[in-house]
Motif scaffolding. Structure first.
Motif, mmCIF file in Angstrom:
data_model
loop_
_atom_site.group_PDB
_atom_site.id
_atom_site.type_symbol
_atom_site.label_atom_id
_atom_site.label_comp_id
_atom_site.label_asym_id
_atom_site.label_seq_id
_atom_site.Cartn_x
_atom_site.Cartn_y
_atom_site.Cartn_z
ATOM 1 N N GLY A 186 0.786 -1.225 0.000
ATOM 2 C CA GLY A 186 0.000 0.000 0.000
ATOM 3 C C GLY A 186 0.816 1.272 0.000
ATOM 4 O O GLY A 186 0.375 2.295 -0.513
ATOM 5 N N VAL A 187 2.000 1.232 0.595
ATOM 6 C CA VAL A 187 2.943 2.361 0.579
ATOM 7 C C VAL A 187 4.336 1.776 0.369
ATOM 8 O O VAL A 187 4.553 0.577 0.534
ATOM 9 N N GLU A 188 5.298 2.626 0.040
ATOM 10 C CA GLU A 188 6.606 2.137 -0.407
ATOM 11 C C GLU A 188 7.284 1.200 0.599
ATOM 12 O O GLU A 188 7.746 0.107 0.239
ATOM 13 N N ILE A 189 7.381 1.628 1.846
ATOM 14 C CA ILE A 189 8.066 0.801 2.848
ATOM 15 C C ILE A 189 7.350 -0.532 3.022
ATOM 16 O O ILE A 189 7.972 -1.600 3.071
ATOM 17 N N ALA A 190 6.027 -0.483 3.108
ATOM 18 C CA ALA A 190 5.252 -1.705 3.285
ATOM 19 C C ALA A 190 5.362 -2.629 2.075
ATOM 20 O O ALA A 190 5.348 -3.858 2.217
ATOM 21 N N GLU A 191 5.479 -2.050 0.881
ATOM 22 C CA GLU A 191 5.654 -2.874 -0.322
ATOM 23 C C GLU A 191 7.015 -3.589 -0.308
ATOM 24 O O GLU A 191 7.140 -4.727 -0.777
ATOM 25 N N LYS A 192 8.021 -2.913 0.226
ATOM 26 C CA LYS A 192 9.338 -3.556 0.348
ATOM 27 C C LYS A 192 9.251 -4.762 1.287
ATOM 28 O O LYS A 192 9.860 -5.815 1.035
ATOM 29 N N ILE A 193 8.504 -4.597 2.380
ATOM 30 C CA ILE A 193 8.313 -5.705 3.307
ATOM 31 C C ILE A 193 7.525 -6.824 2.635
ATOM 32 O O ILE A 193 7.817 -8.013 2.821
ATOM 33 N N ARG A 194 6.535 -6.461 1.824
ATOM 34 C CA ARG A 194 5.756 -7.453 1.080
ATOM 35 C C ARG A 194 6.662 -8.315 0.201
ATOM 36 O O ARG A 194 6.495 -9.531 0.126
#
Length: 207
Positions: A42-50
């Motif tokens: 949903g947001v850049e940091i969270a996408e990296k975690i995804r």
């Protein structure tokens, strides 16, 4: 918060992502301000975690590491995207939220539903959706859809054995019983139009 927070839940191949896009399109045409987002991501940091969580190479990931990564991703997504949209008075439709962690990590991974729930309440500061739609489909049927759709992302969880997905399904049924005032079940085995109409009706109850 003046907005309305709605989440979609279900096993792999339940069709919730497809329906979420159709619901947003329908509500946009009616003049609602709608933010459509997903977890993890949903947001850049969270996408990296995804990317880390879903990477099929990381089959040795510890189950508690996985649960903590989901909670960290959720926290960043919430404060950066969901809460601001709700503060603006928008309808936020999120593909997965805390309930996913409770069933995937709490039940299917065996960490414990209570432990995962408390971890996520810390991450979200007790923010929960006003309405959650559970897309009810047997895991065998959902996985059949996954493998039939060549364009769909196949992630690390898709590769789990069928018993894992059956535990996820039973976990969702338990969650529905725990939170009947928030979670409603939709028959996700029917055609797209039928599912869409059911979901839209349930959303209209709270907006």
């Amino acid at each position: 918060m003046p907005g309305v927070f709605i989440t979609f839940e279900g096993g792999e191949g339940s069709g919730k992502t497809t329906i979420a896009a159709l619901i947003k399109e329908a509500l946009d045409k009616e003049g609602y301000q709608v933010t459509l987002t997903r977890e993890p991501g949903g947001v850049e940091i969270a996408e990296k975690i995804r990317d880390i969580i879903h990477n099929v190479q990381y089959t040795n990931m510890d189950r508690k590491t996985e649960a903590l990564l989901y909670a960290a991703s959720r926290r960043q997504h919430l404060v950066e995207k969901v809460i601001p949209a709700l503060d603006r008075g928008e309808i936020v439709i999120c593909d997965r939220f805390v309930d996913s962690s409770m069933v995937y990590q709490g039940i299917a991974r065996g960490i414990g539903m209570k432990e995962v729930y408390e971890m996520n309440l810390f991450a979200t500061e007790n923010i929960l959706p006003k309405r959650t739609i559970f897309f009810d489909i047997k895991p065998e049927d959902g996985l059949e859809r996954v493998y039939a759709n060549k364009d769909r992302e196949v992630n690390r969880l898709d590769l789990e054995k069928i018993d894992f997905h059956k535990n996820v399904y039973q976990g969702y049924l338990s969650i529905c019983d725990m939170f009947p005032e928030r979670i409603v079940k939709i028959d996700a085995s029917q055609n797209i139009e039928g599912v869409f109409q059911q979901v839209l009706e349930r959303i209209r109850d709270v907006i």
